[in-house]
Design an enzyme around this catalytic site. Structure first.
Site, mmCIF file in Angstrom:
data_model
loop_
_atom_site.group_PDB
_atom_site.id
_atom_site.type_symbol
_atom_site.label_atom_id
_atom_site.label_comp_id
_atom_site.label_asym_id
_atom_site.label_seq_id
_atom_site.Cartn_x
_atom_site.Cartn_y
_atom_site.Cartn_z
ATOM 1 N N MET A 180 -2.647 10.604 -2.750
ATOM 2 C CA MET A 180 -3.458 9.521 -2.208
ATOM 3 C C MET A 180 -3.181 9.334 -0.718
ATOM 4 O O MET A 180 -2.079 9.593 -0.240
ATOM 5 C CB MET A 180 -3.206 8.212 -2.965
ATOM 6 C CG MET A 180 -3.862 8.167 -4.328
ATOM 7 S SD MET A 180 -3.654 6.562 -5.142
ATOM 8 C CE MET A 180 -4.808 6.744 -6.507
ATOM 9 N N GLY A 181 -4.178 8.835 0.004
ATOM 10 C CA GLY A 181 -4.058 8.628 1.440
ATOM 11 C C GLY A 181 -5.409 8.792 2.097
ATOM 12 O O GLY A 181 -5.761 9.864 2.581
ATOM 13 N N TYR B 3 -2.269 8.194 -9.551
ATOM 14 C CA TYR B 3 -2.168 7.190 -10.607
ATOM 15 C C TYR B 3 -0.828 7.257 -11.322
ATOM 16 O O TYR B 3 -0.381 6.273 -11.902
ATOM 17 C CB TYR B 3 -3.329 7.342 -11.596
ATOM 18 C CG TYR B 3 -4.646 6.965 -10.969
ATOM 19 C CD1 TYR B 3 -4.944 5.639 -10.704
ATOM 20 C CD2 TYR B 3 -5.574 7.930 -10.595
ATOM 21 C CE1 TYR B 3 -6.135 5.272 -10.098
ATOM 22 C CE2 TYR B 3 -6.777 7.576 -9.985
ATOM 23 C CZ TYR B 3 -7.044 6.251 -9.740
ATOM 24 O OH TYR B 3 -8.223 5.895 -9.130
ATOM 25 N N TYR B 4 -0.187 8.420 -11.264
ATOM 26 C CA TYR B 4 1.162 8.539 -11.802
ATOM 27 C C TYR B 4 2.144 7.768 -10.920
ATOM 28 O O TYR B 4 3.039 7.083 -11.413
ATOM 29 C CB TYR B 4 1.555 10.020 -11.853
ATOM 30 C CG TYR B 4 2.983 10.278 -12.261
ATOM 31 C CD1 TYR B 4 3.338 10.357 -13.603
ATOM 32 C CD2 TYR B 4 3.980 10.462 -11.311
ATOM 33 C CE1 TYR B 4 4.653 10.603 -13.985
ATOM 34 C CE2 TYR B 4 5.292 10.713 -11.675
ATOM 35 C CZ TYR B 4 5.625 10.784 -13.017
ATOM 36 O OH TYR B 4 6.926 11.024 -13.390
ATOM 37 N N THR C 263 0.846 -1.190 0.000
ATOM 38 C CA THR C 263 0.000 0.000 0.000
ATOM 39 C C THR C 263 0.876 1.232 0.000
ATOM 40 O O THR C 263 1.805 1.345 0.803
ATOM 41 C CB THR C 263 -0.971 0.061 1.200
ATOM 42 O OG1 THR C 263 -1.566 1.361 1.261
ATOM 43 C CG2 THR C 263 -0.279 -0.221 2.506
ATOM 44 N N ILE C 264 0.592 2.150 -0.909
ATOM 45 C CA ILE C 264 1.381 3.378 -0.970
ATOM 46 C C ILE C 264 1.063 4.293 0.213
ATOM 47 O O ILE C 264 1.824 5.220 0.495
ATOM 48 C CB ILE C 264 1.168 4.131 -2.300
ATOM 49 C CG1 ILE C 264 -0.289 4.561 -2.489
ATOM 50 C CG2 ILE C 264 1.633 3.280 -3.463
ATOM 51 C CD1 ILE C 264 -0.498 5.413 -3.730
ATOM 52 N N ASP C 265 -0.036 4.011 0.921
ATOM 53 C CA ASP C 265 -0.382 4.822 2.087
ATOM 54 C C ASP C 265 0.495 4.499 3.293
ATOM 55 O O ASP C 265 0.539 5.270 4.256
ATOM 56 C CB ASP C 265 -1.846 4.606 2.478
ATOM 57 C CG ASP C 265 -2.820 5.044 1.395
ATOM 58 O OD1 ASP C 265 -2.370 5.740 0.461
ATOM 59 O OD2 ASP C 265 -4.006 4.696 1.473
#
Length: 405
Positions: A195-196, A324-325, A150-152
């Site tokens: 994002m987050g 999304y990038y 998860t990028i979060d």
């Protein structure tokens, strides 16, 4: 129990680790257990329910290392909740009256899977735990070893999720080009939406990475090229209290003196207020199968830009989203090292029959281990008391009052 066949799946949103994690698992099995067969379900639990899979052949094993160079997921993702039968029926994944957990379990049995590797966030991995429990109750033992994606960076109790470092670096690079627009008009307001949903780590880390980039640049103020104009002027995350009027007063001074304002905004900041406002007006707030608000349908960046534009006297406003990038990028060297250590450990755990989600356990001395599924949860708050973040806020003149829990 001897391991004869393992299955891989990636699920949930993308992160800059999925392709590399798939490649790493295949490489490690090929190194230490070359006789173990490997299959991959296409598009996560979607493919498991429909029986759509590929067999990793000799070419796939020999060239698995190529996957480290790419982002995205070569085996595909989807958002499917196996305990949400109505949604699975609606999407044609199971028939009316069927239990998706049973359908998935029967598919794993039919495919002779001994080990299931799930690469995803808390929803993906807790769903895998539900599957393992169901199979155990029905006399079929399955080892499930998850990897945290998860990028979060918000999985409890895991110190660092795969792909998050890369996402922060990519978001910073995205911001550099977007903030380059600050002279495209006078009194420019730029909102970089990151994002987050519940956690502000990615927004904070992206802002910190971006300011490191600023530190490396040369400036020519006499020609209008000044760090002050390129700098981050505010960082809004869910874990910080946000007094819009007070911040607008501070940022109005920046706008008057510098000529533009650049904001890094976590999409989850102020989400509850936005949703409440929308629902009070009678608007429908869309949610995904897991019950999460579809943030792209409520546009937090636009909402905040509207609040601040008038208060700052902005003549032009730009809102750009880096998610999304960032999330489909190839893993950077720092993440590649983390992925390698976790995929190697995941294979070792699988071969000894130890289930869990692999990660550095914050509640167990930061040890790398297979963390028990019942302890896995999402929505881990970003610790705003960390020195590096406090230094970031001090550097831009922003208050650091934690939000009320």
């Amino acid at each position: 129990m001897a391991v004869r066949r393992v299955a891989l799946l990636t699920a949930g949103g993308f992160a800059p680790c999925l392709s590399s994690a798939v490649g790493g698992l295949i490489e490690r099995y090929t190194e230490v257990a070359p006789d173990v067969e490997i299959i991959a379900y296409q598009h996560g639990y979607h493919g498991l329910l429909t029986g759509t899979k590929i067999v990793v052949d000799a070419e796939g094993r020999a060239k698995a290392g190529i996957l480290h160079k790419f982002g995205g997921s070569p085996i595909g993702n989807s958002r499917v909740k196996l305990t949400n039968a109505a949604d699975c029926v609606k999407r044609g994944l199971v028939q009316e009256g069927q239990d998706p957990l049973k359908v998935a379990a029967e598919q794993l049995k039919a495919d002779g899977v001994d080990v299931l590797h799930t690469i995803g966030g808390d929803d993906t991995n807790t769903t895998a735990a539900d599957l393992a429990a169901y199979l155990h109750e029905n006399g079929y033992e399955l080892t499930v070893v998850g990897l945290p994606k998860t990028i979060d960076n918000d999985v409890v109790p895991i110190r660092q999720s795969l792909g998050a470092w890369t996402a922060a670096e990519e978001a910073a690079g995205f911001a550099a080009n977007v903030i380059g627009e600050h002279r495209s008009g006078p009194r420019m307001l730029i909102v970089h939406e990151v994002m987050g949903r519940h956690c502000g780590w990615l927004t904070a880390a992206a802002a910190a990475e971006y300011r490191k980039w600023l530190d490396q640049q040369e400036w020519v103020p006499s020609l209008g090229l000044s760090r002050e104009r390129w700098d981050v002027h505010a960082v809004f995350v869910p874990e910080l209290a946000l007094d819009i009027e007070a911040e607008a007063k501070r940022l109005r001074t920046v706008m008057d003196e510098v000529g533009n304002v650049n904001i890094f905004l976590s999409e989850g900041a102020g989400m509850h207020e936005i949703v409440a406002q929308l629902e009070a007006s009678g608007a429908e707030v869309q949610r995904d199968p897991f019950g999460h608000v579809k943030l792209d349908t409520i546009n937090p960046g636009q909402w905040f830009a509207k609040q601040f534009a008038e208060l700052l006297g902005a003549e032009k406003t730009m809102v750009q989203k880096s998610g999304y990038y960032s999330r489909a990028a190839a893993a950077n060297p720092e993440d590649l090292r983390l992925i390698k250590s976790m995929t190697d450990f995941a294979v070792e755990a699988a071969l000894r029959g130890e289930s869990g989600v692999v990660g550095h356990d914050e509640e167990n001395g930061d040890r790398l281990r297979a963390i028990e599924f019942p302890r896995i949860a999402g929505g881990k708050a970003f610790d705003v008391s960390q020195a590096w973040f406090q230094d970031l806020l001090a550097g831009i003149g922003q208050s650091a009052v934690p939000a009320k829990s």
